[in-house]
Design an enzyme around this catalytic site. Sequence first.
Site, PDB file in Angstrom:
ATOM      1  N   ASP A 162      -6.496   1.487  49.645  1.00 57.05           N
ATOM      2  CA  ASP A 162      -6.184   0.060  49.719  1.00 57.05           C
ATOM      3  C   ASP A 162      -5.585  -0.293  48.362  1.00 57.05           C
ATOM      4  O   ASP A 162      -6.306  -0.515  47.390  1.00 57.05           O
ATOM      5  CB  ASP A 162      -7.450  -0.748  49.991  1.00 57.05           C
ATOM      6  CG  ASP A 162      -7.167  -2.234  50.096  1.00 57.05           C
ATOM      7  OD1 ASP A 162      -6.091  -2.602  50.602  1.00 57.05           O
ATOM      8  OD2 ASP A 162      -8.018  -3.027  49.659  1.00 57.05           O
TER       9      ASP A 162
ATOM     10  N   GLU B 249      -2.354   1.362  52.887  1.00 54.49           N
ATOM     11  CA  GLU B 249      -2.015   0.085  53.499  1.00 54.49           C
ATOM     12  C   GLU B 249      -0.568  -0.264  53.192  1.00 54.49           C
ATOM     13  O   GLU B 249      -0.146  -0.226  52.036  1.00 54.49           O
ATOM     14  CB  GLU B 249      -2.934  -1.020  52.985  1.00 54.49           C
ATOM     15  CG  GLU B 249      -2.683  -2.347  53.684  1.00 54.49           C
ATOM     16  CD  GLU B 249      -3.684  -3.409  53.275  1.00 54.49           C
ATOM     17  OE1 GLU B 249      -4.772  -3.442  53.870  1.00 54.49           O
ATOM     18  OE2 GLU B 249      -3.372  -4.175  52.357  1.00 54.49           O
TER      19      GLU B 249
ATOM     20  N   ASP C 230     -12.441  -3.985  48.793  1.00 55.72           N
ATOM     21  CA  ASP C 230     -11.354  -3.010  48.683  1.00 55.72           C
ATOM     22  C   ASP C 230     -11.820  -1.620  49.108  1.00 55.72           C
ATOM     23  O   ASP C 230     -11.068  -0.856  49.716  1.00 55.72           O
ATOM     24  CB  ASP C 230     -10.834  -2.929  47.232  1.00 55.72           C
ATOM     25  CG  ASP C 230     -10.505  -4.284  46.659  1.00 55.72           C
ATOM     26  OD1 ASP C 230      -9.378  -4.760  46.873  1.00 55.72           O
ATOM     27  OD2 ASP C 230     -11.386  -4.878  46.009  1.00 55.72           O
TER      28      ASP C 230
END
Length: 176
Positions: free
Chosen positions: A7, A68, A141
């Site tokens: 992330d 991501e 996160d």
Amino acid sequence: MRVLGVDPGLTRCGVGVVEGVAGRPLTMLGVGVVRTPAGADLGHRLVVLEQGLEQWLEEHRPEYVAVERVFSQHNVRTVMGTAQASAVALLCASRRGIPVALHTPSEVKAAVTGSGRADKAQVGAMVTRLLRLAAPPKPADAADALALAICHIWRAPAQNRLQQAVVLHATKGRTA
């Protein structure tokens, strides 16, 4: 299949390693956050991020890296930091010959919770349940990185079949 989920973030970059196959219970092998000092210059922060990601890649030896996909937000500064962190993750994996998959936030949310509009708490709760953890990983996160890895494990087989079908179709079109 062993997947490192990333992330991306310049201050906090969530990382999580999940192992398993679609349709079977999954196992978390590691979760954490690579942090960079907010006051440091950009070049130093990117080096710190690269070193942290390299440690995760070396320790866990994933077969795939799921990152991501950066999407446009209103805050350009935030998007730039996220894009730069994403590029570092792509570079580290590619340097090692590890395939990288990009997943959108809504794709990850839909895969893990059933809704592409799920909030962070819902994603954390489902990651906790799916990986049979005692509590949601903190910060968010870290939970998001695990969700990325789960999403990739569940979606990769279908994506691979689709890619193979496209290649087969293109090949037949050239030979006909």
